[in-house]
Design a protein around this motif. Structure first.
Motif, mmCIF file in Angstrom:
data_model
loop_
_atom_site.group_PDB
_atom_site.id
_atom_site.type_symbol
_atom_site.label_atom_id
_atom_site.label_comp_id
_atom_site.label_asym_id
_atom_site.label_seq_id
_atom_site.Cartn_x
_atom_site.Cartn_y
_atom_site.Cartn_z
ATOM 1 N N VAL A 23 61.840 26.558 31.740
ATOM 2 C CA VAL A 23 61.318 25.408 30.998
ATOM 3 C C VAL A 23 62.501 24.607 30.467
ATOM 4 O O VAL A 23 63.470 25.171 29.956
ATOM 5 C CB VAL A 23 60.456 25.860 29.783
ATOM 6 N N GLU A 66 50.717 25.427 26.508
ATOM 7 C CA GLU A 66 51.271 26.095 27.690
ATOM 8 C C GLU A 66 51.641 27.505 27.252
ATOM 9 O O GLU A 66 52.014 27.731 26.095
ATOM 10 C CB GLU A 66 52.514 25.367 28.205
ATOM 11 N N LEU A 68 53.681 31.354 28.096
ATOM 12 C CA LEU A 68 54.779 32.040 28.773
ATOM 13 C C LEU A 68 54.554 33.544 28.723
ATOM 14 O O LEU A 68 54.140 34.072 27.689
ATOM 15 C CB LEU A 68 56.111 31.745 28.064
ATOM 16 N N LEU A 91 56.097 31.004 33.531
ATOM 17 C CA LEU A 91 55.095 30.066 33.052
ATOM 18 C C LEU A 91 53.714 30.582 33.407
ATOM 19 O O LEU A 91 53.504 31.042 34.539
ATOM 20 C CB LEU A 91 55.281 28.701 33.716
#
Length: 143
Positions: A23, A66, A68, A91
């Motif tokens: 990222v 999002e 992880l 991800l």
């Protein structure tokens, strides 16, 4: 007339692994699994270094969460920049549910068999990674 200062709540997030950058983006907030407890980073967070545990990280970009899958590492916060160094970090949107499920089954079978030559610690680590990936996939389905 004095120029008006431009205010932003942006945080630069960089997540790196030995395989490369996972990222590199601007986020609104970041929640990480620290070994001393979970922590959230917002704009103007104080500088800190935190060890990370195997768990789920979360960040927000333009109001969208999002996820992880983080397998340990270190997070360094300096001003409005966060750098995460992790041996393995993926991800959530890149995770393959079927592949994770297959890995879970394989690890569970190895642990159940306990045949000579089976590396128990390695099988347990593989099981932990697979379960974490499946948990991230489950979070994504709830969105």
């Amino acid at each position: 007339m004095a120029k008006e200062a431009k205010h932003t709540n942006a945080i630069t997030l960089r997540v790196r692994t030995p395989a490369g950058t996972v990222v590199d983006t601007t986020v609104e907030s970041l929640a990480m699994p620290g070994t001393e407890g979970d922590f959230t980073v917002l704009h103007e967070h104080h500088d800190t270094v935190a060890q990370l545990r195997h768990d789920i990280g979360e960040y927000v970009v333009k109001g969208h969460k999002e996820y992880l899958s983080i397998l340990g590492g270190v997070a360094t916060v300096r001003g409005d920049e966060v750098e995460v160094l992790s041996p393995i970090c993926e991800l959530g949107r890149d995770l393959d549910q079927q592949r994770a499920e297959t890995a879970r089954q394989r690890a569970e079978e190895r642990l159940a068999d306990q045949q000579e030559g089976i590396d128990i610690a390695r099988a347990e680590a593989a099981l932990g990674r697979a379960l974490l990936r499946l948990e991230v996939v489950k979070l994504l389905r709830r969105k």
